[in-house]
Design an enzyme around this catalytic site. Structure first.
Site, PDB file in Angstrom:
ATOM      1  N   CYS A 127      40.845  48.579  35.047  1.00  0.00           N
ATOM      2  CA  CYS A 127      41.374  49.881  35.469  1.00  0.00           C
ATOM      3  C   CYS A 127      41.749  50.700  34.232  1.00  0.00           C
ATOM      4  O   CYS A 127      41.799  50.192  33.111  1.00  0.00           O
ATOM      5  CB  CYS A 127      42.577  49.700  36.394  1.00  0.00           C
ATOM      6  SG  CYS A 127      44.113  49.295  35.534  1.00  0.00           S
TER       7      CYS A 127
ATOM      8  N   CYS B 159      44.599  49.354  32.101  1.00  0.00           N
ATOM      9  CA  CYS B 159      44.205  48.179  31.313  1.00  0.00           C
ATOM     10  C   CYS B 159      43.324  48.570  30.132  1.00  0.00           C
ATOM     11  O   CYS B 159      43.418  47.974  29.057  1.00  0.00           O
ATOM     12  CB  CYS B 159      43.481  47.168  32.196  1.00  0.00           C
ATOM     13  SG  CYS B 159      44.598  46.311  33.306  1.00  0.00           S
TER      14      CYS B 159
ATOM     15  N   GLU C 279      51.366  40.929  41.815  1.00  0.00           N
ATOM     16  CA  GLU C 279      51.791  42.097  42.587  1.00  0.00           C
ATOM     17  C   GLU C 279      53.284  42.052  42.864  1.00  0.00           C
ATOM     18  O   GLU C 279      53.959  41.059  42.589  1.00  0.00           O
ATOM     19  CB  GLU C 279      50.972  42.180  43.882  1.00  0.00           C
ATOM     20  CG  GLU C 279      49.499  42.371  43.579  1.00  0.00           C
ATOM     21  CD  GLU C 279      48.644  42.703  44.786  1.00  0.00           C
ATOM     22  OE1 GLU C 279      49.104  42.497  45.936  1.00  0.00           O
ATOM     23  OE2 GLU C 279      47.508  43.172  44.572  1.00  0.00           O
TER      24      GLU C 279
ATOM     25  N   CYS D 162      48.293  43.920  36.169  1.00  0.00           N
ATOM     26  CA  CYS D 162      46.890  43.505  36.291  1.00  0.00           C
ATOM     27  C   CYS D 162      46.625  42.222  35.491  1.00  0.00           C
ATOM     28  O   CYS D 162      47.342  41.899  34.536  1.00  0.00           O
ATOM     29  CB  CYS D 162      45.964  44.593  35.761  1.00  0.00           C
ATOM     30  SG  CYS D 162      45.858  46.041  36.823  1.00  0.00           S
TER      31      CYS D 162
ATOM     32  N   GLU E 131      44.227  41.600  33.376  1.00  0.00           N
ATOM     33  CA  GLU E 131      43.884  41.871  31.970  1.00  0.00           C
ATOM     34  C   GLU E 131      45.148  42.044  31.133  1.00  0.00           C
ATOM     35  O   GLU E 131      45.244  41.568  30.006  1.00  0.00           O
ATOM     36  CB  GLU E 131      43.044  43.147  31.851  1.00  0.00           C
ATOM     37  CG  GLU E 131      41.723  43.105  32.589  1.00  0.00           C
ATOM     38  CD  GLU E 131      41.828  43.624  34.010  1.00  0.00           C
ATOM     39  OE1 GLU E 131      42.829  43.328  34.700  1.00  0.00           O
ATOM     40  OE2 GLU E 131      40.909  44.327  34.449  1.00  0.00           O
TER      41      GLU E 131
ATOM     42  N   ASN F 210      46.414  38.753  38.217  1.00  0.00           N
ATOM     43  CA  ASN F 210      47.253  39.874  38.663  1.00  0.00           C
ATOM     44  C   ASN F 210      48.502  39.350  39.372  1.00  0.00           C
ATOM     45  O   ASN F 210      48.469  38.310  40.046  1.00  0.00           O
ATOM     46  CB  ASN F 210      46.471  40.870  39.528  1.00  0.00           C
ATOM     47  CG  ASN F 210      45.747  40.242  40.710  1.00  0.00           C
ATOM     48  OD1 ASN F 210      45.385  39.071  40.682  1.00  0.00           O
ATOM     49  ND2 ASN F 210      45.529  41.025  41.747  1.00  0.00           N
TER      50      ASN F 210
HETATM   51  N1  THU Z   1      43.677  44.727  39.416  1.00  0.00           N
HETATM   52  C1  THU Z   1      43.576  43.975  38.276  1.00  0.00           C
HETATM   53  O1  THU Z   1      44.220  42.932  38.135  1.00  0.00           O
HETATM   54  N2  THU Z   1      42.753  44.427  37.292  1.00  0.00           N
HETATM   55  C2  THU Z   1      41.980  45.548  37.385  1.00  0.00           C
HETATM   56  O2  THU Z   1      41.348  45.940  36.414  1.00  0.00           O
HETATM   57  C3  THU Z   1      41.896  46.264  38.665  1.00  0.00           C
HETATM   58  C4  THU Z   1      42.989  45.973  39.634  1.00  0.00           C
HETATM   59  C5  THU Z   1      44.561  44.229  40.481  1.00  0.00           C
HETATM   60  C6  THU Z   1      45.800  45.054  40.700  1.00  0.00           C
HETATM   61  C7  THU Z   1      46.111  44.749  42.145  1.00  0.00           C
HETATM   62  O3  THU Z   1      46.872  43.549  42.196  1.00  0.00           O
HETATM   63  C8  THU Z   1      44.769  44.508  42.778  1.00  0.00           C
HETATM   64  O4  THU Z   1      43.871  44.270  41.711  1.00  0.00           O
HETATM   65  C9  THU Z   1      44.258  45.663  43.631  1.00  0.00           C
HETATM   66  O5  THU Z   1      44.350  46.847  42.933  1.00  0.00           O
END
Ligand code: THU
Length: 149
Positions: A89, A92, A47, A56, A58, A45
C-alpha cells in the site's frame, strides 16, 4: 552472504499468514524482507478494533529488521491468499522508501506472481533530502559508537 532463493523468501512470507491478525478484513498478509547480507525479517498484518491503527505486514517486517540494526534491503516478498498478487500500500511504500528505493518487490498469490522495483512504485517520493536534517541525528547506533547517551 548469497541471496536467499526466492522460493525460500516466499515460503517464509507465507508462514506469516498463520500469524496474521485480521479479524476485521479477513485479509491475511505475510511479508519477508531480505537484507543486503542475506538475513530475512518477516512480518504479518496486525489489525485493531480502531481500524486505522492497523499495521501492515511490510511495516512490521521493516520494524523487525531496523530493530535489529539492519537498514539495507534488497528484496521484499508479500504473500496473500487468493488469486491476485498484492503490491504494498502507499503507506508501506513510503515506509520502505525511507531505507532506499533500490528494492525488488514481489507480490505472490495463488494465481499470480508480480515483480516491481520500489522506485517505480513510489516515484518522486518524499525523503530525507527535503529535510534540513543530518542523517546521523537520532541514529541510535551512531550515538552508541560515540559513547553518548
Ligand atoms: N495490508 C497489508 O498488510 N499490506 C498491504 O500492503 C496492503 C494491506 C493489510 C492491512 C489490513 O490488515 C488488510 O491488509 C486489508 O487492508
Amino acid at each position: 552472504m548469497d541471496p536467499v532463493p526466492l522460493d525460500r523468501l516466499v515460503a517464509l512470507a507465507r508462514e506469516m499468514l498463520a500469524y496474521s491478525y485480521a479479524p476485521y478484513s479477513r485479509f491475511n498478509v505475510g511479508a519477508a524482507l531480505e537484507t543486503d547480507t542475506g538475513e530475512v525479517f518477516t512480518g504479518c498484518n496486525v489489525e485493531n478494533a480502531s481500524y486505522g491503527l492497523t499495521i501492515c505486514a511490510e511495516q512490521n517486517a521493516v520494524a523487525a529488521a531496523v530493530s535489529r540494526g539492519r537498514r539495507r534491503f534488497r528484496r521484499l516478498v508479500v504473500v496473500t491468499r487468493g488469486q491476485r498478487a498484492v503490491a504494498p500500500c502507499g503507506r508501506c511504500r513510503q515506509v520502505l522508501a525511507e531505507f532506499g528505493t533500490d528494492l525488488a518487490v514481489y507480490g505472490v498469490a495463488n494465481g499470480e506472481k508480480v515483480h516491481w522495483q520500489l522506485r517505480d512504485l513510489i516515484p518522486d517520493h518524499f525523503g530525507r533530502e527535503f529535510l534540513d536534517a543530518d542523517p546521523a541525528d537520532g541514529d541510535g547506533a551512531a550515538r552508541a559508537r560515540s559513547g553518548s547517551r
